[in-house]
Design a protein around this motif. Structure first.
Motif, PDB file in Angstrom:
ATOM      1  N   MET A   1      51.289  45.857  36.997  1.00 35.56           N
ATOM      2  CA  MET A   1      51.999  44.516  38.119  1.00 35.56           C
ATOM      3  C   MET A   1      51.466  44.547  39.255  1.00 35.56           C
ATOM      4  O   MET A   1      50.495  43.691  39.959  1.00 35.56           O
ATOM      5  CB  MET A   1      52.836  43.870  37.856  1.00 35.56           C
ATOM      6  N   TYR A   2      51.697  45.612  39.974  1.00 34.00           N
ATOM      7  CA  TYR A   2      51.383  45.630  41.202  1.00 34.00           C
ATOM      8  C   TYR A   2      49.852  46.027  41.949  1.00 34.00           C
ATOM      9  O   TYR A   2      49.552  44.829  42.713  1.00 34.00           O
ATOM     10  CB  TYR A   2      51.991  46.523  41.792  1.00 34.00           C
ATOM     11  N   GLU A   3      48.932  46.172  41.205  1.00 36.40           N
ATOM     12  CA  GLU A   3      48.127  46.498  40.600  1.00 36.40           C
ATOM     13  C   GLU A   3      47.326  45.170  40.468  1.00 36.40           C
ATOM     14  O   GLU A   3      46.538  44.866  41.418  1.00 36.40           O
ATOM     15  CB  GLU A   3      47.117  47.566  39.764  1.00 36.40           C
ATOM     16  N   GLU A   4      47.685  44.301  39.888  1.00 35.95           N
ATOM     17  CA  GLU A   4      46.766  43.133  39.199  1.00 35.95           C
ATOM     18  C   GLU A   4      47.093  42.090  40.672  1.00 35.95           C
ATOM     19  O   GLU A   4      46.018  41.469  40.855  1.00 35.95           O
ATOM     20  CB  GLU A   4      47.789  42.560  38.087  1.00 35.95           C
ATOM     21  N   VAL A   5      48.174  41.516  40.915  1.00 38.66           N
ATOM     22  CA  VAL A   5      48.972  40.581  42.066  1.00 38.66           C
ATOM     23  C   VAL A   5      48.061  41.425  43.652  1.00 38.66           C
ATOM     24  O   VAL A   5      47.174  39.999  43.478  1.00 38.66           O
ATOM     25  CB  VAL A   5      50.647  40.713  42.252  1.00 38.66           C
ATOM     26  N   SER A   6      48.286  42.285  43.604  1.00 37.53           N
ATOM     27  CA  SER A   6      47.570  43.629  45.002  1.00 37.53           C
ATOM     28  C   SER A   6      45.960  43.229  44.535  1.00 37.53           C
ATOM     29  O   SER A   6      45.977  41.970  45.591  1.00 37.53           O
ATOM     30  CB  SER A   6      47.707  43.819  45.121  1.00 37.53           C
ATOM     31  N   PHE A   7      45.006  42.829  43.593  1.00 36.20           N
ATOM     32  CA  PHE A   7      43.997  42.713  43.847  1.00 36.20           C
ATOM     33  C   PHE A   7      43.229  41.244  43.691  1.00 36.20           C
ATOM     34  O   PHE A   7      42.779  40.544  44.323  1.00 36.20           O
ATOM     35  CB  PHE A   7      43.149  43.111  41.972  1.00 36.20           C
ATOM     36  N   VAL A   8      44.364  40.877  43.349  1.00 35.24           N
ATOM     37  CA  VAL A   8      44.001  38.493  42.699  1.00 35.24           C
ATOM     38  C   VAL A   8      44.315  38.117  44.298  1.00 35.24           C
ATOM     39  O   VAL A   8      43.386  37.184  44.980  1.00 35.24           O
ATOM     40  CB  VAL A   8      45.076  38.416  42.165  1.00 35.24           C
ATOM     41  N   ALA A   9      45.766  38.332  45.192  1.00 35.67           N
ATOM     42  CA  ALA A   9      46.251  38.123  46.003  1.00 35.67           C
ATOM     43  C   ALA A   9      45.225  38.423  46.642  1.00 35.67           C
ATOM     44  O   ALA A   9      44.719  37.337  48.138  1.00 35.67           O
ATOM     45  CB  ALA A   9      47.912  38.614  46.371  1.00 35.67           C
ATOM     46  N   TYR A  10      45.088  39.882  47.248  1.00 32.87           N
ATOM     47  CA  TYR A  10      43.703  40.201  48.729  1.00 32.87           C
ATOM     48  C   TYR A  10      42.232  39.513  48.152  1.00 32.87           C
ATOM     49  O   TYR A  10      41.601  38.860  49.099  1.00 32.87           O
ATOM     50  CB  TYR A  10      43.653  41.788  48.013  1.00 32.87           C
ATOM     51  N   HIS A  11      41.908  39.397  46.945  1.00 34.98           N
ATOM     52  CA  HIS A  11      40.493  39.408  46.919  1.00 34.98           C
ATOM     53  C   HIS A  11      39.863  37.203  46.756  1.00 34.98           C
ATOM     54  O   HIS A  11      38.760  37.066  46.655  1.00 34.98           O
ATOM     55  CB  HIS A  11      39.684  39.451  45.582  1.00 34.98           C
ATOM     56  N   PHE A  12      41.002  36.537  46.303  1.00 33.53           N
ATOM     57  CA  PHE A  12      40.920  35.083  46.857  1.00 33.53           C
ATOM     58  C   PHE A  12      42.081  34.480  47.519  1.00 33.53           C
ATOM     59  O   PHE A  12      42.199  33.917  48.104  1.00 33.53           O
ATOM     60  CB  PHE A  12      41.451  35.058  45.458  1.00 33.53           C
ATOM     61  N   ASN A  13      42.689  35.616  48.424  1.00 34.75           N
ATOM     62  CA  ASN A  13      43.328  35.013  49.355  1.00 34.75           C
ATOM     63  C   ASN A  13      44.584  34.468  48.675  1.00 34.75           C
ATOM     64  O   ASN A  13      45.332  33.252  49.784  1.00 34.75           O
ATOM     65  CB  ASN A  13      43.059  34.992  50.461  1.00 34.75           C
ATOM     66  N   TRP A  14      45.355  34.502  48.006  1.00 36.44           N
ATOM     67  CA  TRP A  14      46.173  33.451  47.793  1.00 36.44           C
ATOM     68  C   TRP A  14      47.540  34.130  47.985  1.00 36.44           C
ATOM     69  O   TRP A  14      47.730  35.441  47.358  1.00 36.44           O
ATOM     70  CB  TRP A  14      46.582  33.537  45.760  1.00 36.44           C
ATOM     71  N   ASP A  15      48.655  33.466  47.594  1.00 30.93           N
ATOM     72  CA  ASP A  15      50.092  34.108  48.068  1.00 30.93           C
ATOM     73  C   ASP A  15      50.408  34.392  46.789  1.00 30.93           C
ATOM     74  O   ASP A  15      50.049  34.618  46.245  1.00 30.93           O
ATOM     75  CB  ASP A  15      50.764  33.011  48.117  1.00 30.93           C
ATOM     76  N   HIS A  16      51.472  35.533  47.536  1.00 34.25           N
ATOM     77  CA  HIS A  16      52.043  36.972  46.589  1.00 34.25           C
ATOM     78  C   HIS A  16      52.799  35.805  45.294  1.00 34.25           C
ATOM     79  O   HIS A  16      53.089  35.755  44.374  1.00 34.25           O
ATOM     80  CB  HIS A  16      52.841  37.780  47.423  1.00 34.25           C
ATOM     81  N   ASP A  17      53.663  35.156  45.569  1.00 35.87           N
ATOM     82  CA  ASP A  17      54.760  34.451  45.107  1.00 35.87           C
ATOM     83  C   ASP A  17      53.791  33.588  43.780  1.00 35.87           C
ATOM     84  O   ASP A  17      53.837  33.345  42.737  1.00 35.87           O
ATOM     85  CB  ASP A  17      55.379  33.770  45.532  1.00 35.87           C
ATOM     86  N   ASP A  18      52.469  32.593  44.439  1.00 37.24           N
ATOM     87  CA  ASP A  18      51.353  32.162  43.787  1.00 37.24           C
ATOM     88  C   ASP A  18      51.048  32.858  42.179  1.00 37.24           C
ATOM     89  O   ASP A  18      51.054  32.800  41.067  1.00 37.24           O
ATOM     90  CB  ASP A  18      50.729  31.763  44.180  1.00 37.24           C
ATOM     91  N   VAL A  19      50.874  34.586  42.218  1.00 32.77           N
ATOM     92  CA  VAL A  19      49.847  35.243  41.721  1.00 32.77           C
ATOM     93  C   VAL A  19      51.457  35.528  40.607  1.00 32.77           C
ATOM     94  O   VAL A  19      50.666  35.726  39.431  1.00 32.77           O
ATOM     95  CB  VAL A  19      49.365  36.345  42.366  1.00 32.77           C
ATOM     96  N   LEU A  20      52.202  36.176  41.458  1.00 33.15           N
ATOM     97  CA  LEU A  20      53.095  36.448  40.187  1.00 33.15           C
ATOM     98  C   LEU A  20      53.882  35.194  39.775  1.00 33.15           C
ATOM     99  O   LEU A  20      54.093  35.759  38.401  1.00 33.15           O
ATOM    100  CB  LEU A  20      54.465  36.552  41.007  1.00 33.15           C
ATOM    101  N   GLU A  21      53.936  34.743  39.857  1.00 30.61           N
ATOM    102  CA  GLU A  21      54.237  32.679  39.049  1.00 30.61           C
ATOM    103  C   GLU A  21      52.714  33.081  37.557  1.00 30.61           C
ATOM    104  O   GLU A  21      53.079  32.413  36.522  1.00 30.61           O
ATOM    105  CB  GLU A  21      54.067  31.595  39.849  1.00 30.61           C
ATOM    106  N   LEU A  22      51.841  33.010  38.208  1.00 31.32           N
ATOM    107  CA  LEU A  22      51.277  33.346  36.595  1.00 31.32           C
ATOM    108  C   LEU A  22      51.433  33.875  35.732  1.00 31.32           C
ATOM    109  O   LEU A  22      51.722  35.180  35.279  1.00 31.32           O
ATOM    110  CB  LEU A  22      49.240  34.416  36.980  1.00 31.32           C
TER     111      LEU A  22
END
Length: 56
Positions: free
Chosen positions: A1-22
C-alpha cells in the motif's frame, strides 16, 4: 500500500489522505495508468514536443 500511495501522490500531487481513502482496486488502477503514461512518454523521440493529446 505504501508504494501505491506514494506513487499516486507523487505523480498527481494528491494529498496523502485523499489517496488513502481510495479503495485498493482504484489505487492500483491509477498506478497502472500513470505507468502507461510514462511508457508512452519514454517511447517518444526526444525531439518531439509532448502535449496532453499525445498521451492518449
Amino acid at each position: 500500500m505504501y508504494e501505491e500511495v506514494s506513487f499516486v501522490a507523487y505523480h498527481f500531487n494528491w494529498d496523502h489522505d485523499d489517496v488513502l481513502e481510495l479503495p485498493h482496486w482504484e489505487r492500483r488502477r491509477w498506478c497502472e495508468e500513470i505507468s502507461k503514461i510514462h511508457e508512452r512518454m519514454n517511447d517518444e523521440p526526444a525531439t518531439t514536443t509532448r502535449s496532453l493529446g499525445s498521451l492518449r
